[in-house]
Design an enzyme around this catalytic site. Structure first.
Site, mmCIF file in Angstrom:
data_model
loop_
_atom_site.group_PDB
_atom_site.id
_atom_site.type_symbol
_atom_site.label_atom_id
_atom_site.label_comp_id
_atom_site.label_asym_id
_atom_site.label_seq_id
_atom_site.Cartn_x
_atom_site.Cartn_y
_atom_site.Cartn_z
ATOM 1 N N SER A 1 16.582 33.609 -22.522
ATOM 2 C CA SER A 1 16.034 32.248 -22.618
ATOM 3 C C SER A 1 15.444 31.906 -23.989
ATOM 4 O O SER A 1 14.451 31.187 -24.078
ATOM 5 C CB SER A 1 15.002 32.015 -21.505
ATOM 6 O OG SER A 1 15.628 32.087 -20.234
ATOM 7 N N GLU B 1 24.648 41.875 -17.373
ATOM 8 C CA GLU B 1 25.740 41.431 -16.498
ATOM 9 C C GLU B 1 26.785 42.536 -16.326
ATOM 10 O O GLU B 1 27.425 42.615 -15.275
ATOM 11 C CB GLU B 1 26.347 40.136 -17.066
ATOM 12 C CG GLU B 1 25.406 38.953 -16.803
ATOM 13 C CD GLU B 1 25.297 37.956 -17.940
ATOM 14 O OE1 GLU B 1 26.218 37.861 -18.764
ATOM 15 O OE2 GLU B 1 24.252 37.265 -18.011
ATOM 16 N N ASN C 1 25.543 35.653 -27.882
ATOM 17 C CA ASN C 1 26.416 36.257 -26.880
ATOM 18 C C ASN C 1 27.064 35.105 -26.122
ATOM 19 O O ASN C 1 26.399 34.446 -25.326
ATOM 20 C CB ASN C 1 25.589 37.142 -25.937
ATOM 21 C CG ASN C 1 26.413 37.663 -24.762
ATOM 22 O OD1 ASN C 1 27.627 37.505 -24.730
ATOM 23 N ND2 ASN C 1 25.743 38.280 -23.796
ATOM 24 N N GLU D 1 16.251 42.904 -23.056
ATOM 25 C CA GLU D 1 16.570 41.700 -22.296
ATOM 26 C C GLU D 1 16.009 41.830 -20.884
ATOM 27 O O GLU D 1 16.643 42.465 -20.022
ATOM 28 C CB GLU D 1 18.085 41.493 -22.235
ATOM 29 C CG GLU D 1 18.708 41.217 -23.581
ATOM 30 C CD GLU D 1 19.971 40.352 -23.478
ATOM 31 O OE1 GLU D 1 20.085 39.419 -24.265
ATOM 32 O OE2 GLU D 1 20.808 40.596 -22.594
ATOM 33 N N LYS E 1 29.247 35.227 -23.885
ATOM 34 C CA LYS E 1 29.650 35.570 -22.511
ATOM 35 C C LYS E 1 31.082 35.065 -22.276
ATOM 36 O O LYS E 1 31.888 35.113 -23.206
ATOM 37 C CB LYS E 1 28.626 35.017 -21.513
ATOM 38 C CG LYS E 1 27.196 35.455 -21.896
ATOM 39 C CD LYS E 1 26.163 35.233 -20.854
ATOM 40 C CE LYS E 1 24.807 35.739 -21.356
ATOM 41 N NZ LYS E 1 23.753 35.660 -20.363
ATOM 42 N N GLY F 1 18.980 33.440 -18.715
ATOM 43 C CA GLY F 1 19.524 32.182 -18.200
ATOM 44 C C GLY F 1 18.578 31.442 -17.281
ATOM 45 O O GLY F 1 18.957 30.479 -16.627
ATOM 46 N N HIS G 1 25.020 45.319 -21.384
ATOM 47 C CA HIS G 1 24.406 44.030 -21.048
ATOM 48 C C HIS G 1 24.106 43.999 -19.548
ATOM 49 O O HIS G 1 24.842 44.574 -18.736
ATOM 50 C CB HIS G 1 25.344 42.873 -21.422
ATOM 51 C CG HIS G 1 24.672 41.543 -21.290
ATOM 52 N ND1 HIS G 1 24.604 40.867 -20.102
ATOM 53 C CD2 HIS G 1 23.983 40.806 -22.194
ATOM 54 C CE1 HIS G 1 23.915 39.745 -20.285
ATOM 55 N NE2 HIS G 1 23.524 39.691 -21.551
HETATM 56 P P1 13P Z 1 20.271 33.317 -22.205
HETATM 57 O O1 13P Z 1 19.860 33.122 -23.653
HETATM 58 O O2 13P Z 1 21.254 32.294 -21.730
HETATM 59 O O3 13P Z 1 19.076 33.491 -21.315
HETATM 60 O O4 13P Z 1 21.076 34.698 -22.139
HETATM 61 C C1 13P Z 1 20.522 35.827 -22.728
HETATM 62 C C2 13P Z 1 21.542 36.881 -22.791
HETATM 63 O O5 13P Z 1 21.987 37.388 -21.793
HETATM 64 C C3 13P Z 1 22.015 37.294 -24.132
HETATM 65 O O6 13P Z 1 22.750 38.458 -24.077
#
Ligand code: 13P
Length: 233
Positions: free
Chosen positions: A195, A87, A7, A153, A9, A159, A85
């Site tokens: 992560s 976010e 992803n 997730e 982002k 992150g 997601h």
């Molecule tokens: P990270 O791998 O940066 O923690 O992000 C996970 C994520 O949100 C994947 O959709």
């Protein structure tokens, strides 16, 4: 065979995607690799990784400025789309209800939705993790209409460089598998995300009911992403 989904982002560029596809062309893997990129890159470089989007409108077409429909994603070549997601739930007000509608839209044009569920730190501290996961899956996943993927997730670990314990991941994935079974969706792939990196990917993917990973930061560069793909056959 595992599903390794990146992803991106709001990161990357069309030339960066071309370079990633070229690097992915040089490795030998039976895993299914997917890159969920910003809308502007969807019709970009072809290559071994299937391309996905990161969100889709729950409307079919019309006066929805700024939105992109499922049929537009299909037209641009997307095979997957992330829905719900963390976010998008946090910044765009996505709820299980809108995520369900988005997943149905994707399925209606043959795009596989990657439906994300997971608890916040506050919900975790309140002992509500399994409850949030259960309502997330039951309310977000359509009951019929084609194959879906579910991604667990834990929102507090995204992150953050930290992951839940193996036992916590195993419990969450077992619960999701049982719920999907009860919905007539047994065998749906369940990804873990938050992560994930080269150093922990093999261990995470050895946990029962972990059928792959959804990777954020570590999916942006071939040097970080390829070790995750190669962590398991
Ligand atoms: P990270 O791998 O940066 O923690 O992000 C996970 C994520 O949100 C994947 O959709």
């Amino acid at each position: 065979m595992k599903i390794i989904a990146g992803n991106w982002k709001m990161n990357g560029s069309r030339s960066g995607l071309a370079a990633m596809q070229k690097s992915l062309g040089e490795i030998d893997t039976e895993n299914r690799v997917v890159l969920c990129v910003p809308f502007t890159m969807i019709d970009g470089a072809g290559g071994p990784a299937a391309i996905g989007a990161q969100d889709v409108s729950c409307h079919d077409h019309g006066a929805f400025t700024g939105e992109v429909s499922a049929s537009m994603l299909a037209d641009a070549g997307a095979k997957y789309v992330i829905v719900g997601h963390s976010e998008c739930r946090m910044y765009h007000g996505d709820t299980n209800e809108t995520v369900h509608a988005k997943a149905e839209m994707a399925l209606s044009v043959g795009i596989t939705p990657i439906i994300c569920v997971g608890e916040t730190m506050q919900e975790r501290d309140a002992g509500k993790t399994l409850e949030i996961i259960e309502s997330g899956v039951r309310e977000s996943a359509p009951n019929d209409g084609g194959d879906v993927i579910v991604a667990y997730e834990p929102r507090w670990a995204i992150g953050a460089g930290i992951t839940p314990t193996e036992e916590d991941i195993a419990d969450a994935h077992k619960l999701i598998a049982d719920i999907l079974d009860s919905m007539g969706r047994g065998g749906t792939p369940i990804l873990y995300g938050a992560s994930v990196k080269g150093a922990n990917a093999a261990q995470i993917m050895s946990i029962p009911h972990v059928d792959g990973v959804l990777v954020g930061g570590a999916s942006l560069k071939p040097d970080d992403f390829i070790p995750i793909i190669m962590a398991t056959k």
